[in-house]
Write a protein that holds these residues in place. Structure first.
Motif, PDB file in Angstrom:
ATOM      1  N   PHE A  32       0.833  -1.193   0.000  1.00 36.93           N
ATOM      2  CA  PHE A  32       0.000   0.000   0.000  1.00 36.93           C
ATOM      3  C   PHE A  32       0.873   1.249   0.000  1.00 36.93           C
ATOM      4  CE2 PHE A  32      -2.463   3.266   2.230  1.00 36.93           C
ATOM      5  CZ  PHE A  32      -3.517   3.374   1.338  1.00 36.93           C
ATOM      6  N   LEU A  33       1.899   1.221   0.827  1.00 31.33           N
ATOM      7  CA  LEU A  33       2.810   2.363   0.937  1.00 31.33           C
ATOM      8  C   LEU A  33       3.492   2.633  -0.409  1.00 31.33           C
ATOM      9  CD1 LEU A  33       3.615   4.016   3.520  1.00 31.33           C
ATOM     10  CD2 LEU A  33       5.806   2.842   3.356  1.00 31.33           C
ATOM     11  N   VAL A  34       3.974   1.548  -1.038  1.00 31.39           N
ATOM     12  CA  VAL A  34       4.641   1.685  -2.335  1.00 31.39           C
ATOM     13  C   VAL A  34       3.668   2.221  -3.369  1.00 31.39           C
ATOM     14  CG1 VAL A  34       5.547   0.340  -4.261  1.00 31.39           C
ATOM     15  CG2 VAL A  34       6.481   0.018  -1.987  1.00 31.39           C
ATOM     16  N   PHE A  35       2.423   1.685  -3.321  1.00 31.92           N
ATOM     17  CA  PHE A  35       1.403   2.135  -4.263  1.00 31.92           C
ATOM     18  C   PHE A  35       1.149   3.630  -4.108  1.00 31.92           C
ATOM     19  CE2 PHE A  35      -3.102   3.013  -5.133  1.00 31.92           C
ATOM     20  CZ  PHE A  35      -3.143   2.700  -6.470  1.00 31.92           C
ATOM     21  N   LEU A  36       1.079   4.076  -2.848  1.00 32.51           N
ATOM     22  CA  LEU A  36       0.815   5.483  -2.556  1.00 32.51           C
ATOM     23  C   LEU A  36       1.934   6.370  -3.096  1.00 32.51           C
ATOM     24  CD1 LEU A  36      -1.701   6.356  -0.915  1.00 32.51           C
ATOM     25  CD2 LEU A  36      -0.117   6.964   0.924  1.00 32.51           C
ATOM     26  N   MET A  37       3.170   5.956  -2.817  1.00 32.94           N
ATOM     27  CA  MET A  37       4.335   6.726  -3.277  1.00 32.94           C
ATOM     28  C   MET A  37       4.379   6.763  -4.793  1.00 32.94           C
ATOM     29  SD  MET A  37       6.782   7.574  -0.795  1.00 32.94           S
ATOM     30  CE  MET A  37       8.419   7.026  -1.199  1.00 32.94           C
ATOM     31  N   LEU A  39       1.900   6.430  -6.827  1.00 32.82           N
ATOM     32  CA  LEU A  39       0.811   7.281  -7.304  1.00 32.82           C
ATOM     33  C   LEU A  39       1.243   8.740  -7.261  1.00 32.82           C
ATOM     34  CD1 LEU A  39      -2.201   6.694  -8.142  1.00 32.82           C
ATOM     35  CD2 LEU A  39      -2.797   7.640  -5.924  1.00 32.82           C
ATOM     36  N   LEU A  40       1.896   9.117  -6.152  1.00 33.73           N
ATOM     37  CA  LEU A  40       2.309  10.504  -5.944  1.00 33.73           C
ATOM     38  C   LEU A  40       3.389  10.906  -6.950  1.00 33.73           C
ATOM     39  CD1 LEU A  40       1.117  12.087  -3.482  1.00 33.73           C
ATOM     40  CD2 LEU A  40       3.453  12.080  -2.600  1.00 33.73           C
ATOM     41  N   MET A  45       5.198  12.854 -12.540  1.00 35.89           N
ATOM     42  CA  MET A  45       5.869  12.603 -13.811  1.00 35.89           C
ATOM     43  C   MET A  45       4.889  12.614 -14.976  1.00 35.89           C
ATOM     44  SD  MET A  45       9.020  12.413 -13.298  1.00 35.89           S
ATOM     45  CE  MET A  45       9.439  11.986 -14.972  1.00 35.89           C
ATOM     46  N   ALA A  46       3.727  11.970 -14.759  1.00 37.05           N
ATOM     47  CA  ALA A  46       2.842  11.685 -15.885  1.00 37.05           C
ATOM     48  C   ALA A  46       1.901  12.838 -16.222  1.00 37.05           C
ATOM     49  CB  ALA A  46       2.028  10.420 -15.600  1.00 37.05           C
ATOM     50  N   LEU A  47       1.441  13.592 -15.219  1.00 34.50           N
ATOM     51  CA  LEU A  47       0.425  14.606 -15.489  1.00 34.50           C
ATOM     52  C   LEU A  47       0.856  15.659 -16.519  1.00 34.50           C
ATOM     53  CD1 LEU A  47      -1.449  15.064 -12.089  1.00 34.50           C
ATOM     54  CD2 LEU A  47      -2.117  13.787 -14.125  1.00 34.50           C
ATOM     55  N   PRO A  48       2.097  16.198 -16.425  1.00 35.55           N
ATOM     56  CA  PRO A  48       2.497  17.144 -17.478  1.00 35.55           C
ATOM     57  C   PRO A  48       2.489  16.521 -18.869  1.00 35.55           C
ATOM     58  CG  PRO A  48       3.942  17.360 -15.611  1.00 35.55           C
ATOM     59  CD  PRO A  48       3.100  16.160 -15.354  1.00 35.55           C
ATOM     60  N   VAL A  49       2.863  15.227 -18.950  1.00 31.01           N
ATOM     61  CA  VAL A  49       2.834  14.547 -20.244  1.00 31.01           C
ATOM     62  C   VAL A  49       1.402  14.483 -20.755  1.00 31.01           C
ATOM     63  CG1 VAL A  49       3.354  12.408 -21.464  1.00 31.01           C
ATOM     64  CG2 VAL A  49       4.858  13.169 -19.622  1.00 31.01           C
TER      65      VAL A  49
ATOM     66  N   LEU B 112      11.731   5.100  -8.411  1.00 28.06           N
ATOM     67  CA  LEU B 112      10.683   4.794  -9.389  1.00 28.06           C
ATOM     68  C   LEU B 112      11.003   3.495 -10.124  1.00 28.06           C
ATOM     69  CD1 LEU B 112       9.675   8.268 -10.832  1.00 28.06           C
ATOM     70  CD2 LEU B 112       8.255   6.691  -9.539  1.00 28.06           C
ATOM     71  N   ALA B 113      12.295   3.297 -10.445  1.00 24.21           N
ATOM     72  CA  ALA B 113      12.684   2.046 -11.097  1.00 24.21           C
ATOM     73  C   ALA B 113      12.372   0.869 -10.176  1.00 24.21           C
ATOM     74  CB  ALA B 113      14.171   2.079 -11.443  1.00 24.21           C
ATOM     75  N   TRP B 114      12.621   1.050  -8.888  1.00 21.88           N
ATOM     76  CA  TRP B 114      12.385  -0.015  -7.920  1.00 21.88           C
ATOM     77  C   TRP B 114      10.894  -0.312  -7.796  1.00 21.88           C
ATOM     78  CZ3 TRP B 114      11.446   0.530  -2.173  1.00 21.88           C
ATOM     79  CH2 TRP B 114      11.566  -0.695  -1.525  1.00 21.88           C
TER      80      TRP B 114
END
Lengths: 300, 319
Positions: A32-37, A39-40, A45-49, B112-114
């Protein structure tokens, strides 16, 4: 272990055990923690693209509403059509810019792949005087890819009288060190006995390079192609080229973009068009890229 | 020091243990190696080695591209450090960029790679493409002009102004023209641009790590993914980490183009002036090549030094 799932003898209980084994050291909380990070950081990274894609499809009146919207209400391809119209009004025909870019990208990429793999082969597989020094120089020059030596390079090119020619764009691309570096690291893992066998069969080093080494390092040259292409394709050539009819595609697009705030939509559309060729190449070559980059490390 | 000198000496004059050939005979024997190397290294010399030495050489001269360079000793360097306040500002800004975007960008690449390494393949490919897209395109960063726009039509300004119906700010912030905010805005853009070749190398590095080690580690008491990362994965990825560091130094010290494109040149009160824009100023605008080369030489030396320090730290730490 993946194939065990398909094994009919395996009970569901066993499958659950295997599944758990695959998720070794992965707790739910951690996931969950990894997913949250992710997402953030991922949305940063993705939104400007995404936003630059959205902007390209916005009609003029939607670009200037308050508050600005992240999404597009009535998507339109008008901006893309406008590129064509504006391109027609340029002093030099648009196709000329496109030709310049394609020609320089093609020549530069091809030259880079060929000439730097030719140099990578002895660096990886031969033993000769000065080998370590030469490779050390290449590794150090990776530091200067960001344009630090652009100005002195310009001075050297003026002395060679190649400013305002295609050479000014092609030759530095061929001499870029990234490709040689990746290629050399990749070639090092080739099997020596194969090369030895070829030598016993009477092949000379050039024949070995062309017939044996090059076919084996296909992933590496695909990777090199994407790096070299990406570099040339986005190059404006502004410092080395002053003749309008030799300028590159991005220059033409930036002329269209420089029309100011009224051309915001066209500018976004133009950037999107620019992005298409490298993205396609990246998708085609991405598994080769991963294979090559795995060897990209610097060995102390 | 003595050992290093000795090893450099030995590169040129290897110990004649195996063969009794003279240096010349050895060179002659590997004729085909040198022939294969020649085309590349001729171009490399012309476009990389000579420019580096030309920059160092010209930094001691006054040179305006029209006349012959005139030797003026250390005057350029004296002027840079004693009379050129804007250069000192450029150094300060470059260091701010390098110290903030360098390590954090490096960390961002790695983390991010991880994260996406655990994902299934199609999703991972898609994420890699999205994260790498800013580096893949030449000028996609221009979109930040609309995100950090000066007026209320910019995404960030409108968000801040309409937040919770009252808004945090009343007037739009001039992100790229107000000297208070321009560095912050550019640093954010630079973060966004930092996922380059280093990121791809990290992605690939995670894939080649020996997986059986994780099971062995679990038996030996590795409890969670963070311990796994620190004790098992990192030591195996040392080479990728070194490569990523080189790439990160090369991009975070050479910030210049985005400053010119987004904050304009010169930026308000030189608030976003970096060493690279200083080179641009003297090289492309004022045509004082000697002075510009002195600036370039300083940047080259700083980058080499930082590279040396980081490499030795990473090697000693064993990951």
């Amino acid at each position: 272990m993946k194939s065990t799932v398909k094994n009919p003898k395996l009970s569901l209980v066993d499958w659950w055990k295997y599944r758990k084994k695959k998720d070794l050291n992965r707790s739910k909380g951690g996931n969950f923690l990894v997913f949250l990070m992710l997402l953030l950081l991922g949305s940063f990274m993705a939104l400007p693209v995404v936003y630059s894609i959205v902007q390209a499809f916005k009609p003029m009146e939607e670009i200037f509403i308050f508050p600005p919207r992240f999404t597009v209400q009535n998507p339109t391809v008008k901006n893309f059509k406008l590129i064509g119209q504006l391109a027609g009004s340029l002093w030099v025909p648009f196709s000329r810019y496109l030709f310049n870019s394609v020609f320089v990208s093609f020549a530069g990429t091809l030259g880079n792949v060929l000439i730097s793999s030719m140099a990578a082969y002895p660096l990886a597989k031969h033993d000769f005087v000065g080998k370590k020094v030469l490779f050390k120089l290449v590794t150090l020059s990776l530091l200067f890819t960001g344009g630090v030596i652009e100005l002195p390079r310009y001075i050297v090119m003026t002395k060679l009288h190649i400013i305002n020619t295609y050479w000014a764009l092609i030759l530095p691309t061929i001499a870029s060190s990234m490709g040689l570096f990746l290629m050399k690291q990749f070639m090092e893992q080739l099997n020596n006995s194969l090369l030895e066998a070829a030598r016993i069969d009477g092949m000379n080093e050039f024949q070995i390079f062309i017939r044996i080494v090059m076919p084996l390092v296909k992933p590496a040259w695909l990777t090199q192609i994407i790096f070299a292409f990406q570099g040339v394709w986005s190059m404006t050539g502004g410092n080395y080229i002053y003749r309008e009819d030799l300028k590159l595609f991005p220059t033409a697009l930036s002329q269209i973009q420089s029309g100011g705030i009224a051309r915001a939509g066209v500018a976004a559309a133009a950037s999107l068009v620019m992005l298409i060729p490298p993205v396609i190449m990246f998708l085609i070559t991405q598994s080769s890229i991963m294979e090559t980059m795995a060897h990209a490390g610097i060995k102390e | 020091m003595k050992e290093q000198l000795y090893s450099i000496w030995r590169i040129f004059f290897p110990k004649r243990v195996k063969s009794t050939l003279t240096l010349w005979q050895q060179i002659k024997r590997s004729k085909s190696s040198y022939l294969l190397l020649a085309p590349y290294f001729i171009l490399f010399t012309i476009f990389t080695i000579i420019p580096v030495f030309a920059a160092i050489g010209l930094s001691f001269t006054y040179f305006n591209m029209l006349n012959v360079p005139e030797f003026i000793g250390l005057s350029n360097y004296k002027a840079l450090f004693l009379n050129d306040e804007i250069f000192l500002l450029a150094i300060k800004n470059t260091i701010v960029f390098a110290v903030i975007t360098g390590p954090i960008g490096y960390f961002l690449c790695f983390i991010l790679a991880w994260f996406i390494n655990d994902l299934p393949k199609p999703v991972r490919t898609f994420m890699t493409l999205v994260f790498y897209a800013p580096s893949l395109s030449g000028n996609m960063y221009m979109i930040w002009q609309y995100i950090f726009s000066d007026d209320q039509y910019g995404l960030v300004n409108s968000f801040l102004m309409t937040f919770a119906n009252i808004g945090i700010i009343d007037d739009p912030i001039k992100w790229f023209t107000d000297e208070k905010y321009v560095m912050t805005a550019l640093i954010i853009v630079q973060f966004w641009l930092s996922l380059g070749a280093g990121f791809l190398a990290f992605m690939a590095g995670f894939k080649v790590v020996d997986k059986t080690l994780y099971e062995a580690g679990a038996i030996d008491g590795v409890k969670n993914r963070f311990q796994e990362l620190i004790y098992l994965t990192l030591p195996q990825m040392k080479q990728q980490l070194l490569f990523g560091a080189v790439m990160q130094i090369s991009s975070s010290f050479a910030v210049g183009q985005i400053s010119i494109s987004l904050a304009g040149f010169p930026s308000t009160n030189y608030a976003a002036h970096t060493i690279m824009t200083h080179i641009y100023d003297y090289g492309n605008v004022r045509y004082d090549m000697g002075y510009a080369c002195a600036v370039a030489t300083i940047l080259l030396l700083v980058m080499l030094l930082v590279n040396k320090v980081i490499q030795s730290v990473l090697v000693e730490k064993n990951y």
